[in-house]
Design an enzyme around this catalytic site. Structure first.
Site, short mmCIF file in Angstrom:
data_model
loop_
_atom_site.label_atom_id
_atom_site.label_comp_id
_atom_site.label_asym_id
_atom_site.label_seq_id
_atom_site.Cartn_x
_atom_site.Cartn_y
_atom_site.Cartn_z
CE1 TYR A 640 14.73 -15.84 -25.88
CE2 TYR A 640 15.74 -14.65 -29.15
CZ TYR A 640 16.10 -14.80 -27.04
OH TYR A 640 15.99 -13.69 -26.48
CG ASP A 668 13.95 -18.14 -20.92
OD1 ASP A 668 15.08 -19.43 -19.90
OD2 ASP A 668 14.36 -16.74 -20.82
CB ALA A 791 20.42 -12.66 -19.40
CG HIS A 792 13.99 -14.08 -21.96
ND1 HIS A 792 13.43 -15.46 -22.15
CD2 HIS A 792 13.66 -12.78 -23.01
CE1 HIS A 792 12.77 -15.15 -23.18
NE2 HIS A 792 12.86 -13.94 -23.63
N GLY A 793 17.67 -12.39 -22.60
CA GLY A 793 17.49 -11.61 -24.02
C GLY A 793 18.98 -12.36 -24.81
#
Length: 815
Positions: A640, A668, A791-793
């Site tokens: 990740y 991602d 989203a990425h997080g």
């Protein structure tokens, strides 16, 4: 074989005879004929007379035929001597014999809104109801097929569906009204014995089509049309393998919608293949609404009932004005006088806009006070790669209590074992609330079907024995802990064994603080959050509470065991720049219960430990730790963000050592210029802001002075795993994150030999459609890309893992 001229001549002879008996617009004529060319001529002859045709299947029981004739009151019935004998006394019978008449047949005074056919469907009360379909609705559907498929795909269509089902309208009129031909067979299963190499289009319900594929029928269609049932994902894969050049269509629409209302087409409407194909787009002038009980549109992700409007809905039910008014209601979104049909079908709209069928509203049941949709259980069970077909029902056990029972027909290549029901139940438990997990799963050779080829729920057998029991508590403390764990997870206590992992049962990192808070409030024990990672079972937590051990630093160690039991090769997960792998715990509920799961965390999270001095050192240490757990391949790796770069490095290192890497997957994670983005390692406030985002906290504005004390306050404002870290551990976390930012810039990838499974955060502000292609120069296989709406997080949040987990599990099973 009949030419168009010969067919038209026969139809006109039929029409003349019917006219002489009083047939005309708004009248009904029955057809009870064998499946020969005379059947097609009869259909056309009735329509030429101006009347609507009423299918009367000679295979139906006499009582049912008598009901249909009494209800529809046909002017006459076209029948042979044999089929006419099955009809009630007093029915006017007209034979199919052709006689020569020279007088011209005048066209009847028809309007597009006159009825063309009456198709009876089963009723919830057991009384069949006749759906009156109009010329306008049928013509609009046929015109859509001409535009969507073209004459080439309709050149030779297999007429395999009984006239009693409106799909036969598609199989007859779509080819005949564009110059094509139809080949008459008794049923679609005729392909398994006779073959039909020339058929350009075959059509049928999925349960029957699966038999055609399994028997390797000698047919090479350009179109495979499916309808009447949800399409299992496995069947779709089998069809694509058997007919790689064919367009596969998933049609949806009840009889009341005039044949079909929507269509998903495999070559025009790609989807992520994370379940059965969607319902597709409305065809012709149809409109589809997904509404709640107040007729308000439901938002994305919320179950609603399907309503159909526009040109498709039929006129109503023959002679049943009250029933018609209850199902064909005013369209609040249409013009004056427009109606919509309430289907009773349940669906949900995904983030991609596609609708997924969930089941029937009238299959809704209540079990122990919970409302349960059987269709949803069936859809999840059918999504298992080893299941070809699925069903669910409610039965009473020996005590008279209701229990959910699921039924599975396994794929032909799957050996049925005694352990298989337990594995299938675990699959369901990973996707469904506890009250929807069946008490028993019965493996069948085939599902019982009605004469129309649909599931016969009344013929499903009772389970032989109750589901196997879990290991029970041995002390009062274990009993109390089990009750708390069950309540946090929304399970009944008997479903929790004292040796079952919290994460296997559906827990994830966001639920751990809730669990420890409940234990502290109800049992008085001060159980740190990290203890759940060290000992995630009721038995293990009981030992902690009894003082038989302390959690220590296990949750911060480089190797983080998330599930250690299982005989399959483990999945090793590498974390983002924070170095914490806790978020991967939520994957356990999605993966095969026989597959171990480990996180590999950054060295330095334990205060006093030295951080890695180079990316090569981090890769080497992770590789060594992996080989301590699993000395030899096949290896499975998931990374990740920064962990994707490390996973790539581990994969190439293992390959260089002669080992086999079966799976490299990333969440991602991007090479190249991306590695230099983000906060500089020496900019501590920027590192702290970035880390707050990784940990799911809101960062203060850039012009606010973010000190270490303010950072610690914000981290601890949430009672989760990071919020449980002490000052020294938080300082170590910041140091690891800053160091990992520095290591990112050292990434210099060697070639990886194999495919890359890639998941993008599609809703991240920095996302763009082709960003994943940056990996292509560094892998010599293909990049299999999946967009995740987050989203990425948020890639390890439960909602994202609900999408990632099943795809990952399917890939792991095939490597």
């Amino acid at each position: 074989t009949l030419t168009y001229r010969e067919l038209d001549d026969r139809a006109e002879q039929v029409a003349r005879r019917l006219r002489s008996l009083g047939a005309g617009p708004e009248g009904v004529v029955g057809i009870a004929l064998p499946r020969t060319a005379d059947l097609v001529a009869a259909v056309l002859g009735v329509l030429k007379s101006g009347a609507a045709y009423l299918p009367l299947d000679p295979a139906y029981p006499p009582d049912r035929l008598a009901y249909l004739v009494d209800d529809a009151r046909p002017v006459a019935v076209l029948a042979t001597a044999g089929t006419g004998a099955l009809l009630p006394e007093g029915t006017v019978i007209v034979g199919p014999e052709v006689t020569q008449h020279q007088e011209p047949l005048l066209a009847p005074a028809l309007s597009p809104d006159n009825i063309a056919c009456v198709t009876y469907t089963s009723g919830s009360t057991g009384r069949p109801k006749g759906v009156s379909e109009t010329h306008r609705g049928i013509v609009e559907f046929v015109e859509w097929t001409h535009a969507a498929l073209g004459p080439e795909r309709l050149a030779r269509v297999l007429f395999s569906t009984s006239l009693n089902f409106d799909v036969s309208v598609f199989e007859i009129f779509s080819p005949l009204l564009c110059g094509g031909r139809i080949e008459i067979v008794d049923s679609l299963l005729a392909l398994t014995t006779e073959g039909s190499r020339g058929a350009s289009l075959i059509s049928g319900v999925p349960s029957v089509m699966s038999s055609v594929v399994a028997d390797h029928a000698e047919v090479s269609p350009r179109v495979v049309a499916l309808g009447g049932e949800p399409v299992p994902e496995q069947l779709l894969a089998d069809l694509e393998a058997a007919f790689p050049e064919a367009r596969i269509i998933n049609f949806y629409g009840p009889t009341e919608a005039t044949i079909y209302a929507t269509a998903w087409q495999s070559d025009l409407d790609p989807y992520s293949k994370d379940g059965p194909p969607p319902l597709g787009r409305p065809l012709a002038r149809n409109r589809l609404y997904l509404l709640d009980q107040a007729l308000h549109p439901v938002p994305e992700g919320v179950t609603g009932e399907v309503y159909l409007a526009g040109g498709g809905p039929a006129r109503g039910y023959l002679g049943r004005s009250g029933l018609t008014a209850g199902r064909f209601v005013a369209d609040p979104f249409g013009g004056p006088g427009e109606r919509m049909y309430r289907t009773g079908d349940l669906a949900v709209r995904g983030s991609d806009g596609g609708l997924r069928f969930l089941g029937r509203a009238d299959h809704q049941v209540k079990v122990r006070g919970f409302r349960v949709e059987l269709g949803e259980i069936e859809a999840v069970l059918a999504a298992h790669p080893d299941v070809a077909q699925a069903a669910a029902a409610v039965r009473e056990d020996g005590r008279g209590d209701q229990q959910l029972v699921a039924y599975a027909v396994t794929a032909a290549v799957t050996a049925v074992t005694a352990a298989e029901p337990a594995l299938l139940r675990a699959h369901l438990a990973r996707a469904l609330p506890a009250h929807m997990v069946p008490s028993a799963i019965v493996v069948l050779d085939r599902l019982p079907l009605t004469v129309s080829g649909k599931l016969d729920r009344t013929a499903l057998p009772a389970p032989d024995a109750p589901a196997p029991a879990h290991s029970s508590p041995r002390t009062e403390q274990e009993s109390a802990l089990r009750a708390i764990v069950a309540d946090v997870l929304g399970l009944e206590p008997f479903r929790v064994g004292v040796h079952d992992s919290f994460f296997d049962l559906g827990g994830h990192s966001l639920l751990v603080p809730r669990l420890t808070t409940r234990i502290r409030n109800e049992l008085g024990g001060d159980l740190p959050v990290r203890a759940v990672f060290a000992t995630p079972t009721v038995a293990g937590l009981a030992r902690r509470l009894s003082g038989a051990g302390t959690p220590g630093t296990a949750a911060l160690d480089v190797l983080l065991p998330l599930r250690t039991r299982g005989e399959r090769e483990p999945l090793f997960c590498l974390p983002p720049a924070s170095g914490l792998a806790w978020g991967f715990a939520g994957l356990a509920r999605h993966l095969d219960v026989d597959r171990p799961l480990y996180g590999l965390q950054s060295r330095g999270l334990v205060p006093g430990e030295r951080v890695a001095m180079s990316l090569a050192e981090a890769v080497a240490e992770h590789t060594a730790r992996i080989r301590e757990v699993q000395p030899q391949g096949l290896y499975h790796l998931l990374g990740y963000s920064m962990g994707g770069l490390v996973a790539h490095g581990v994969a190439t290192a293992l390959q260089a050592a002669g080992e086999r890497v079966a799976l490299l997957a990333m969440l991602d994670s991007f090479p190249g210029a991306w590695t230099s983005q983000g906060p500089r390692p020496g900019d501590r406030p920027a590192v702290l802001r970035g880390l707050l985002t990784i940990l799911g906290r809101s960062a203060p504005p850039d012009d606010d002075d973010l000190t270490d004390a303010r950072f610690a306050e914000l981290v601890r404002s949430v009672a989760d795993l990071p919020g449980s870290l002490d000052d020294a551990e938080l300082a170590a976390l910041v140091e690891v994150t800053a160091n990992n930012r520095r290591l990112l810039e050292e990434f210099a990838p060697a070639p990886y030999h194999g495919d890359l499974l890639f998941f993008s955060a599609a809703q991240d502000p920095d996302a763009h459609p082709d960003r994943y292609a940056a990996w292509q120069p560094y892998v010599d296989g293909r990049v299999d890309h999946h967009d995740i709406p987050c989203a990425h997080g948020e890639m390890t949040r439960p909602t994202a893992l609900d999408r990632i987990g099943p795809v990952l599990d399917r890939r792991l099973r095939t490597t």
